[in-house]
Design an enzyme around this catalytic site. Structure first.
Site, short mmCIF file in Angstrom:
data_model
loop_
_atom_site.label_atom_id
_atom_site.label_comp_id
_atom_site.label_asym_id
_atom_site.label_seq_id
_atom_site.Cartn_x
_atom_site.Cartn_y
_atom_site.Cartn_z
N SER A 86 0.78 -1.18 0.06
CA SER A 86 0.19 -0.29 -0.39
C SER A 86 0.65 0.87 0.17
O SER A 86 0.02 2.29 0.39
CB SER A 86 -0.66 0.47 1.05
N THR A 127 -8.59 3.11 -4.15
CA THR A 127 -8.47 3.99 -3.91
C THR A 127 -9.06 6.02 -4.67
O THR A 127 -8.19 5.97 -5.83
CB THR A 127 -7.02 4.10 -3.01
N GLU A 129 -5.69 7.35 -5.42
CA GLU A 129 -4.59 7.34 -5.48
C GLU A 129 -4.66 6.85 -7.20
O GLU A 129 -4.29 7.16 -8.06
CB GLU A 129 -3.57 6.25 -6.02
N TYR A 151 1.39 1.83 -7.74
CA TYR A 151 0.37 1.47 -6.58
C TYR A 151 -1.27 1.86 -7.41
O TYR A 151 -2.16 1.01 -7.56
CB TYR A 151 0.70 1.78 -5.70
N LYS A 155 -4.35 -0.75 -8.90
CA LYS A 155 -5.63 -0.69 -7.25
C LYS A 155 -6.63 -0.12 -8.55
O LYS A 155 -8.28 -0.38 -8.68
CB LYS A 155 -5.52 0.64 -6.46
P1 NDP Z 1 -1.42 -1.38 5.59
O1 NDP Z 1 -0.50 -0.73 4.62
O2 NDP Z 1 -1.48 -0.18 7.00
O3 NDP Z 1 -2.01 -2.57 5.71
C1 NDP Z 1 -1.72 -3.68 4.60
C2 NDP Z 1 -1.56 -5.05 5.02
O4 NDP Z 1 -2.17 -5.89 3.81
C3 NDP Z 1 -1.13 -5.64 5.67
O5 NDP Z 1 -1.83 -6.13 6.48
C4 NDP Z 1 -0.31 -6.35 5.15
O6 NDP Z 1 0.95 -7.50 5.79
C5 NDP Z 1 -0.93 -6.95 4.08
N1 NDP Z 1 -0.59 -7.57 2.73
C6 NDP Z 1 0.36 -7.01 2.00
N2 NDP Z 1 0.91 -7.83 1.05
C7 NDP Z 1 -0.06 -9.16 1.01
C8 NDP Z 1 0.20 -10.49 0.53
N3 NDP Z 1 1.42 -10.63 -0.14
N4 NDP Z 1 -0.45 -10.61 1.43
C9 NDP Z 1 -1.54 -10.72 2.07
N5 NDP Z 1 -1.87 -9.53 3.00
C10 NDP Z 1 -0.62 -8.43 2.23
O7 NDP Z 1 -2.72 -0.63 5.10
P2 NDP Z 1 -3.99 -0.18 5.07
O8 NDP Z 1 -4.72 -0.48 6.65
O9 NDP Z 1 -3.91 1.48 5.67
O10 NDP Z 1 -4.87 0.08 4.22
C11 NDP Z 1 -6.21 -1.03 4.20
C12 NDP Z 1 -6.33 -1.01 2.55
O11 NDP Z 1 -6.62 -0.12 1.37
C13 NDP Z 1 -5.83 -0.92 1.84
O12 NDP Z 1 -5.63 -1.29 0.78
C14 NDP Z 1 -4.81 0.45 1.22
O13 NDP Z 1 -3.93 -0.19 -0.41
C15 NDP Z 1 -6.34 0.55 0.59
N6 NDP Z 1 -6.38 2.23 1.24
C16 NDP Z 1 -5.59 2.52 2.35
C17 NDP Z 1 -6.37 4.25 2.02
C18 NDP Z 1 -5.56 4.62 3.18
O14 NDP Z 1 -5.49 6.38 3.43
N7 NDP Z 1 -4.90 4.41 5.03
C19 NDP Z 1 -6.85 4.70 1.54
C20 NDP Z 1 -7.13 4.16 0.43
C21 NDP Z 1 -7.22 2.57 0.18
P3 NDP Z 1 1.82 -7.11 6.42
O15 NDP Z 1 1.87 -6.74 7.69
O16 NDP Z 1 2.23 -8.55 6.97
O17 NDP Z 1 2.32 -5.86 6.13
P1 GDR Z 2 -0.19 8.55 -0.44
O1 GDR Z 2 0.92 8.92 1.20
O2 GDR Z 2 1.21 7.98 -0.88
O3 GDR Z 2 -0.80 9.80 -0.25
O4 GDR Z 2 -0.82 7.28 0.26
P2 GDR Z 2 1.70 8.82 1.98
O5 GDR Z 2 1.81 9.97 3.59
O6 GDR Z 2 2.64 8.12 1.84
O7 GDR Z 2 2.09 10.61 1.34
C1 GDR Z 2 1.14 11.54 1.49
C2 GDR Z 2 2.53 13.24 0.91
O8 GDR Z 2 2.98 13.37 1.53
C3 GDR Z 2 4.41 13.65 0.47
N1 GDR Z 2 5.42 13.36 1.68
C4 GDR Z 2 6.11 12.27 2.02
N2 GDR Z 2 5.03 10.78 2.10
C5 GDR Z 2 6.76 10.19 2.76
N3 GDR Z 2 5.79 8.68 3.07
N4 GDR Z 2 7.40 10.54 3.67
C6 GDR Z 2 7.53 11.73 3.11
O9 GDR Z 2 8.40 11.61 4.28
C7 GDR Z 2 6.94 12.78 2.79
N5 GDR Z 2 7.39 13.99 2.53
C8 GDR Z 2 6.50 14.09 1.78
C9 GDR Z 2 4.67 12.39 -0.08
O10 GDR Z 2 5.29 12.99 -1.65
C10 GDR Z 2 2.72 12.15 -1.06
O11 GDR Z 2 2.06 13.36 -1.55
C11 GDR Z 2 -1.90 6.63 1.31
C12 GDR Z 2 -1.79 5.49 1.56
O12 GDR Z 2 -2.24 5.31 2.06
C13 GDR Z 2 -2.51 4.58 -0.25
O13 GDR Z 2 -2.20 3.00 0.02
C14 GDR Z 2 -3.92 5.46 -0.31
O14 GDR Z 2 -4.02 4.73 -1.52
C15 GDR Z 2 -4.03 6.59 -0.34
O15 GDR Z 2 -2.75 7.32 1.19
C16 GDR Z 2 -4.89 7.09 -0.53
#
Ligand code: NDP
Ligand code: GDR
Length: 344
Positions: A86, A127, A129, A151, A155
């Protein structure tokens, strides 16, 4: 008693969704990945790891056979596919792995449902994204997609596959286009938690400064606990559909940094521009924020702001925690953890 299967229970949303479903009386099957050290800190922090109605199962989304076996063995009424690679930044370095997990992985579960029992309901974690280089403001369900990372592309594939299985096989496949949602359980690689933890360390004198990438990008940040309730509502709806969950407010990364320092009682002033920009603690004159270009991405999503009216009208869902409250909650949690000398 309903059975729900959550892929990715070790992640932020998986933990909150498991907590919600257990509170609603579900039997929850949560999948985690085989690794040298499995990390259950989130479900432990929520106090649900020993709940008798929570059953943890090893599973990898990239294995089609394992997906069919999993669905056949537990025959859940609802499957929430939250597992993904993610992290957008990593998807540029590992585009193939990201596609296999985040894109094809969802197809494996859809295939398993098609083969085993088409009545099983399916939620796909889509998402904002997928909007990427945004075409209109604010973004809603009808806004054209233009993903900007491997990513986002993966998605988008999973999103369309969910719709295709809905239309082709009558599977109840819904897709939640969720904008960024954060919490004290957010992974530290994501910018909000990196900031809240970094600010906590600076406030406690454990670190001098925080290194970030693009401060100009703007995001619509909500509270994860409220968003998992939206996922559940989508799965209870009469018809499978696509819904945006967002707050309809956008702020820059720089604004979030200021907000987080303010939550720790530190006022920060930004000076300079681009790679030379710094954040200075007004009281001490110390540099507390620096730019490190290694955090820049090859292609950036500049601005996201979502319109959640459809979810409000049809599902009765709306966000209620302000960004200031969320930021305060995250900084306070990280100050507590850092004082204990223990922070995941
Ligand atoms: P996290 O990265 O916190 O969690 C992702 C989960 O996926 C973890 O439990 C990870 O396991 C598991 N995973 C990764 N690879 C595999 C695999 N090959 N097989 C089985 N499990 C796997 O994500 P979030 O909880 O933040 O997000 C949940 C979902 O929502 C994700 O799909 C993300 O892309 C999507 N999303 C998130 C948003 C956000 O702002 N948080 C916004 C929109 C969408 P492990 O702990 O082992 O790595
Ligand atoms: P995003 O989240 O890419 O929107 O995806 P992230 O928090 O990684 O980045 C948000 C924005 O911040 C800028 N940025 C940085 N980002 C990170 N990680 N680290 C840094 O040091 C930093 N400095 C600036 C990034 O460039 C970006 O613009 C998240 C994930 O949870 C996805 O799985 C999900 O789908 C989307 O949110 C909605």
């Amino acid at each position: 008693m309903k059975t729900a299967l959550i892929t990715g229970i070790t992640g932020q949303d998986g933990a909150y969704l498991a907590e919600l479903l257990l509170s609603k009386g579900y039997h929850v099957i949560g999948t985690y990945r085989r690794s040298s050290s499995v990390n259950f800190w989130r479900i432990e922090e929520l106090g649900i790891s020993n709940n008798p109605n929570l059953h943890l199962v090893e599973y990898d989304l990239t294995d089609l056979g394992a997906s069919i076996t999993l669905i056949d063995r537990y025959r859940p009424q609802e499957v929430y596919n939250l597992a993904a690679q993610s992290f957008v930044g990593v998807s540029f370095d590992q585009p193939v792995t990201t596609t296999q997990i985040t894109g094809i992985g969802a197809l494996h579960l859809l295939e398993a449902i098609r083969i085993v029992d088409k009545n099983i309901r399916f939620y796909q974690a889509s998402t904002s994204e997928m909007f990427g280089l945004v075409q209109t403001i604010p973004q809603r369900e009808s806004t054209p997609f233009y993903p900007r990372s491997p990513y986002g592309v993966a998605k988008l594939y999973a999103h369309w596959m969910t719709i295709n299985y809905r239309e082709s096989y009558g599977i109840f496949g819904c897709s939640g286009i969720l904008f960024n949602h954060e919490s004290p359980l957010r992974g530290k690689e994501f910018v909000t938690r990196k900031i809240s933890d970094g600010v906590a360390q600076i406030a406690l004198g454990k670190s001098s400064h925080l290194e970030l990438g693009n401060l100009d990008s703007k995001r619509d940040w909500g509270y994860a606990k409220e968003y998992v309730d939206g996922m559940w509502r989508m799965m209870q709806a009469e018809e499978p559909d696509t819904f945006v969950l967002a707050t309809n407010r956008t702020e820059s990364v720089r604004d979030f940094v200021s907000m987080a320092f303010k939550a720790a009682g530190i006022k920060v002033d930004f000076r300079g521009s681009e790679e030379n920009e710094v954040g200075i603690d007004e009281a001490s004159g110390n540099v507390v924020v620096r730019i490190n270009p290694k955090y820049y991405r090859p292609a950036e999503v500049d601005l996201l702001i979502g319109d959640f009216r459809r979810a409000q009208d049809i599902l009765g869902w709306s966000p209620s925690t302000s960004l200031e409250e969320l930021c305060q909650m995250m900084v306070e949690a990280d100050i507590r953890r850092n004082k204990r000398g223990f922070s995941f």
